[in-house]
Scaffold this motif. Structure first.
Motif, short mmCIF file in Angstrom:
data_model
loop_
_atom_site.label_atom_id
_atom_site.label_comp_id
_atom_site.label_asym_id
_atom_site.label_seq_id
_atom_site.Cartn_x
_atom_site.Cartn_y
_atom_site.Cartn_z
N TRP A 304 0.86 -1.19 0.00
CA TRP A 304 0.00 0.00 0.00
C TRP A 304 0.89 1.23 0.00
O TRP A 304 1.89 1.30 0.72
CB TRP A 304 -0.89 -0.02 1.23
CG TRP A 304 -2.25 0.57 1.05
CD1 TRP A 304 -2.74 1.70 1.62
CD2 TRP A 304 -3.32 0.04 0.26
NE1 TRP A 304 -4.04 1.90 1.24
CE2 TRP A 304 -4.42 0.90 0.39
CE3 TRP A 304 -3.44 -1.08 -0.57
CZ2 TRP A 304 -5.63 0.69 -0.25
CZ3 TRP A 304 -4.64 -1.30 -1.21
CH2 TRP A 304 -5.72 -0.42 -1.06
N GLU A 306 1.47 5.66 0.11
CA GLU A 306 0.97 6.74 0.94
C GLU A 306 -0.23 7.45 0.34
O GLU A 306 -1.03 8.07 1.05
CB GLU A 306 2.08 7.77 1.22
CG GLU A 306 2.47 8.66 0.03
CD GLU A 306 3.43 7.97 -0.91
OE1 GLU A 306 3.83 8.61 -1.91
OE2 GLU A 306 3.78 6.81 -0.65
N ARG A 310 -7.00 5.63 2.82
CA ARG A 310 -6.97 5.12 4.18
C ARG A 310 -8.38 4.85 4.67
O ARG A 310 -9.37 5.21 4.04
CB ARG A 310 -6.27 6.14 5.10
CG ARG A 310 -4.88 6.54 4.65
CD ARG A 310 -3.95 5.35 4.58
NE ARG A 310 -2.61 5.72 4.07
CZ ARG A 310 -1.65 4.85 3.83
NH1 ARG A 310 -1.86 3.56 4.05
NH2 ARG A 310 -0.50 5.25 3.36
N ARG A 311 -8.45 4.21 5.84
CA ARG A 311 -9.75 3.83 6.37
C ARG A 311 -10.65 5.04 6.57
O ARG A 311 -11.84 5.00 6.23
CB ARG A 311 -9.56 3.09 7.71
CG ARG A 311 -10.87 2.59 8.32
CD ARG A 311 -10.63 1.89 9.63
NE ARG A 311 -9.72 0.77 9.46
CZ ARG A 311 -9.26 0.03 10.47
NH1 ARG A 311 -9.63 0.32 11.71
NH2 ARG A 311 -8.44 -0.97 10.23
#
Length: 535
Positions: A304, A306, A310-311
């Protein structure tokens, strides 16, 4: 060894040309008059995003969606080959780019790459809730709408205008006639140069192309939802770009990469989710330090990055999708059927709004060009869905092409006999504008044009006084709602300038339809006899 990378790049470029030619061939020849119209939705069947969202929205497996597994399989094997090899929009964006590439320092922030994943998630959540408005961002729908609603009509208009100008020279007549019959007519026989949204569609495509000057193939890098879906699958690809110890760190590959995914800070490695397998990086490699290799036992999912979502971003995107669908459903427009929002045959059900992906295929094949992309007539959630505009073109009584080419079944594939008896609206005479009703001027154009076997427009005789003070007998049109199917040919043929004196209105939920005179029955002496075999 150097010939193989060059061959692969040439092969890719050849496949790109063939893919674009296939798209244009289907676009030009898969029309109402051509048996090739069965191919019209071929590329959409190969589009996993279209098939996935249609399946989510319709709660069913879309017929023909199995072909999308071919694209998924190729992606799991080789990565984003669809984007670099087959996508016609990606091909055009690759050709319409600035000659000079930006340096790494001039590239936009890599975090922009997460936008396509967030758009993808919003699409999927909205589709699961029955809303496919954002499918207007699918690359195939963008290109079909742009060419069908802007580029091709503009080209047709320009060609016919040039022909008209050159016909003033008698010496060119024979040559022009030959060119017209051999080239111009076969190309443009089903194209009409009148569209409501020509300029907005052209500007939207121009904006996508203009993004190339911000970053090469910026649409593919940052905003394409199909690219986002294929990018996630590419993290599992079995063949990936790898850097070996022979790499000289010359940075030539960094400047060659059209998506800017080769990072010098990570040993000139790339993210398989962003690589479109163009082979540009290995052509100029001086030491054969990079290559696309089968991972075999070394396979594992790509890490993954940057800029990957994201979650928290995923949760916010899902929440935004839910809120957007809820707000769209709260629009007052959803509580009624706009009077002039007439849909294609069989599309008068909630399933149409759920399944329509705004691809414009139905608009493209309509032989009269009566189908037009709507704007906000049906609310934000229905933007760019098709509507019938009878003043521009009617629904041909002998045509059911729109249902045949619809890739998701939003417009059902009705057989011609069923289509001919399926109402899509109801005509109503405006007696304040109709020539016989308002001005005592004889006119029966609408009755003559009506294609329904028993005639949905009956003529009522009346004794009136004309403009010269003489007593005459004229015939006045009246619509019989039980027979009218709302095809709109009466509105199209009405000789009144401006707004027609007879207009087609959409069906309502109250009493079925609002007609000209629901209680009207033709006088016994004016009724037509039943057809043979009918009582």
């Amino acid at each position: 060894m150097k010939r193989r990378p060059v061959f692969l790049r040439r092969l890719r470029q050849s496949v790109q040309v063939l893919g674009l030619l296939l798209f244009l061939y289907v676009f030009i020849y898969a029309t109402y008059l051509s048996p090739q119209r069965a191919w019209a939705d071929l590329l959409y069947r190969l589009d996993p995003l279209v098939m996935l969202t249609a399946g989510l929205a319709g709660r069913r497996w879309v017929p023909g969606a199995t072909l999308a597994l071919i694209t998924v399989g190729l992606t799991l094997l080789f990565g984003r080959v669809w984007c670099g090899w087959f996508c016609p929009l990606g091909t055009l964006l690759e050709w319409l780019r600035p000659r000079r590439r930006r340096s790494i320092a001039q590239e936009p922030n890599p975090r922009w790459r997460s936008a396509k994943y967030l758009i993808l998630l919003i699409m999927l959540v909205a589709a699961a809730l029955g809303n496919q408005t954002l499918l207007l961002l699918d690359p195939l729908t963008i290109l079909t709408r742009t060419i069908g609603g802007a580029a091709w009509p503009a080209v047709r208009s320009g060609v016919y205008g040039a022909e008209a100008a050159l016909y003033r020279i008698p010496a060119l007549w024979r040559l022009l006639d030959t060119l017209h019959s051999a080239v111009v007519y076969p190309l443009f026989r089903d194209a009409i140069s009148v569209f409501y949204l020509t300029i907005p569609l052209a500007l939207f495509f121009a904006a996508i192309v203009a993004l190339n000057w911000w970053a090469e193939r910026a649409w593919c890098r940052y905003f394409c939802p199909l690219g986002g879906l294929l990018g996630l699958l590419s993290k599992l690809a079995l063949v990936r770009r790898e850097v070996s110890g022979a790499c000289a760190s010359c940075a030539l590959c960094t400047g060659d990469c059209p998506t800017g995914t080769i990072d010098p800070l990570q040993g000139y490695r790339s993210d398989p989710a962003e690589c479109i397998v163009c082979y540009d990086c290995i052509v100029d490699c001086t030491r054969e330090g990079v290559g696309f290799r089968w991972l075999g036992s070394r396979w594992r999912a790509a890490p993954w990055r940057e800029y990957d979502p994201r979650r928290r971003q995923l949760l916010l995107s899902a929440g935004a999708a839910v809120a957007g669908v809820a707000l769209a459903g709260a629009e007052p427009i959803t509580e009624r059927v706009p009077a002039h929002l007439v849909r294609p045959p069989g599309a008068q059900t909630p399933a149409f709004e759920t399944l329509c992906i705004r691809c414009g295929e139905c608009v493209r094949v309509c032989p009269t060009q009566g189908l037009q992309p709507s704007l906000f007539e049906g609310g934000v959630q229905n933007v760019l869905t098709p509507q019938l505009v009878p003043r521009l073109g009617y629904c041909d009584y002998r045509c059911n092409a729109c249902g045949e080419v619809c890739p998701t079944g939003a417009i059902p594939g009705l057989t011609l006999p069923v289509k001919q008896t399926t109402p899509i609206g109801l005509a109503r005479v405006d007696r304040s504008r109709c020539l016989p009703w308002a001005h005592n001027i004889p006119c029966i154009v609408c009755e003559e044009a009506c294609p329904v076997p028993h005639k949905a427009i009956w003529l009522e005789t009346a004794d009136v006084v004309d403009a010269r003070g003489q007593s005459v007998t004229i015939q006045r049109p009246v619509v019989v709602k039980e027979l009218c199917i709302g095809c709109g040919i009466c509105e199209y043929q009405c000789p009144m300038g401006g707004e027609s004196a007879i207009r087609v209105y959409a069906p309502t939920d109250v009493g079925g339809y609002l007609g000209d005179d629901p209680s009207y029955r033709p006088p016994v002496d004016q009724q037509q006899p039943a057809l043979e075999g009918e009582s």
